[in-house]
Design an enzyme around this catalytic site. Structure first.
Site, short mmCIF file in Angstrom:
data_model
loop_
_atom_site.label_atom_id
_atom_site.label_comp_id
_atom_site.label_asym_id
_atom_site.label_seq_id
_atom_site.Cartn_x
_atom_site.Cartn_y
_atom_site.Cartn_z
N GLY A 103 0.75 -1.21 -0.03
CA GLY A 103 0.12 -0.05 -0.09
C GLY A 103 0.79 1.21 -0.04
O GLY A 103 2.04 1.19 0.04
N GLY A 104 0.16 2.42 0.06
CA GLY A 104 0.80 3.72 -0.15
C GLY A 104 1.70 3.96 1.21
O GLY A 104 2.72 4.51 1.05
N GLY A 106 2.82 1.24 3.30
CA GLY A 106 3.46 0.02 3.38
C GLY A 106 4.80 0.10 2.51
O GLY A 106 6.01 -0.46 3.04
N ASN A 186 -12.15 -0.62 7.96
CA ASN A 186 -10.84 -1.17 8.53
C ASN A 186 -10.91 -2.00 9.92
O ASN A 186 -9.95 -2.81 10.14
CB ASN A 186 -9.71 -0.04 8.65
N ASP A 242 1.61 12.76 14.54
CA ASP A 242 1.42 13.65 15.27
C ASP A 242 2.54 14.60 15.95
O ASP A 242 2.57 15.95 15.84
CB ASP A 242 0.21 13.44 16.41
N HIS A 269 -5.60 10.54 18.26
CA HIS A 269 -4.91 10.67 16.62
C HIS A 269 -5.94 11.29 15.71
O HIS A 269 -6.98 10.72 15.63
CB HIS A 269 -4.14 9.36 16.58
#
Length: 380
Positions: A103-104, A106, A186, A242, A269
């Site tokens: 993924g983006g 990962g 998710n 953060d 978060h």
């Protein structure tokens, strides 16, 4: 007959931290020299070298993290020199798994983890497109051996004997999406992956990146409890982004050097600026990967015996009346060694109001995660 070579470990900058309650000590410039019967086969940047030269300008984690890198190597180098005169040689000895590696987040995270001199094996898992990522990374001349695992049938093998697991799997947030929308997609992904972690590497450090972290960490905790392997000291919600953002924004606003800024971020978060700026093309991926790599590197240093490792994380906590809370923690070989309460003392009126305002929303997010698992029993 073996030849003797001199190995130099040099530190070239003064480190200072400016935040209230920061437990990290200041250090002064110095050069430590070690004589070793063998040349130092170490890893610096992207090439093997016979020396390690750690300066704030050269660390790929940036100026603000170079102190942590120095803190990892210098005491060990001194100790090794005193005991055996064998010099400094980081040993790649930890097995690492990224679940959601194609993924983006990962992919860049996998690259940064591949650069760690402490990782011996890097296992990459995803439901598709992970073979190419693994093949690409395997060409990097760093110590870790890369393997790919695709689909549910290979998930167990990916996790066998792993020391550290990081979970960025899931869909990214898009403009207009709430964290509730993210949750609906998710939550089940995280539940399924953590079940596999519980079955195959229950003693591993587990780093949750998948959003909404305020709910997915409680989901992971409930799964581990139902599996009978929950250790609250080893479950982390990665909120380092953060901190990274706060350090960046404060340094820019106040015209300060990043090395002089350390802003602990407490509570939960959140963040929408990048989501809106990408206009439907995704959420924060590169900065998230950078932040996750920083937290993972801290975890590896703690596992490797560094006794001076601090990060902020969303964890099980008794610092407030909420069961989970993000705050600064001290990391050690067994996970969380201590929660650091000093960042919650001496708050301004503005900060106090902000803290109280976030609690109801954070409480609801935590309860939502717990209820999700309780309504859907964990698979045996």
């Amino acid at each position: 007959m073996a030849t003797t070579s001199a190995t130099t470990f040099s530190i070239g900058s003064t480190v200072s931290f400016g935040s209230r309650g920061n437990p990290l000590p200041q250090s002064k410039p110095f050069v430590a020299r070690f004589t070793s019967p063998n040349s130092l086969a170490s890893f610096s940047g992207l090439k093997a070298a016979t020396y390690v030269n750690c300066e704030s300008e050269s660390s790929f984690f940036g100026k603000e993290s170079s102190a942590a890198l120095r803190g990892s190597f210098v005491p060990k180098a001194q100790k090794a020199n005193q005991k055996s005169q064998n010099g400094l040689q980081p040993v790649a000895s930890y097995k690492f798994a990224i679940l959601g590696a194609a993924g983006g987040i990962g992919q860049p995270l996998a690259l940064l983890i591949k650069m760690s001199p402490l990782v011996s094996a890097l296992n990459l898992y995803d439901i598709a497109n992970v073979k190419g990522v693994a093949a690409d990374l395997s060409h990097c001349n760093t110590p870790s051996q890369v393997q790919d695992f695709t689909g549910a049938s290979e998930l167990g093998n990916c996790l066998k004997g792993v020391n550290v697991v990081v979970i960025p799997a899931g869909v990214p947030r898009k403009p207009g999406m709430t964290r509730d929308d993210l949750f609906n997609i998710n939550a089940n992904i995280v539940k399924t992956l953590v079940e596999a972690v519980a079955d195959n590497c229950p003693d591993a450090f587990i780093h949750i990146i998948s959003n909404p972290v305020n709910s997915t960490v409680p989901i992971a905790a409930e799964v581990l409890k139902q599996k009978g392997v929950y250790d609250p000291k080893k479950l982390f919600g990665v909120t380092t982004l953060d901190v990274v953002r706060a350090n960046t924004f404060v340094a820019q606003k106040k015209n300060l050097k990043l090395i002089d800024v350390d802003v602990p971020v407490v509570g939960g978060h959140a963040g929408t600026e990048v989501v809106e700026a990408k206009a439907g093309a995704g959420s924060a991926t590169l900065s998230m990967a950078y932040a996750a790599a920083r937290f993972v590197e801290s975890s590896l240093r703690a596992l490797d015996g560094d006794g001076d490792v601090y990060e902020c994380s969303f964890v099980q906590s008794d610092l407030t009346d909420l069961p989970f809370f993000a705050s600064r923690i001290k990391l050690g070989r067994k996970g969380i060694e201590a929660l650091i309460p000093s960042d919650l003392s001496g708050l301004s009126e503005y900060e106090e109001k902000a803290l109280e305002a976030l609690k109801p929303e954070l409480k609801a997010s935590i309860e939502k995660g717990i209820a999700f698992v309780q309504k859907q029993p964990v698979t045996a």
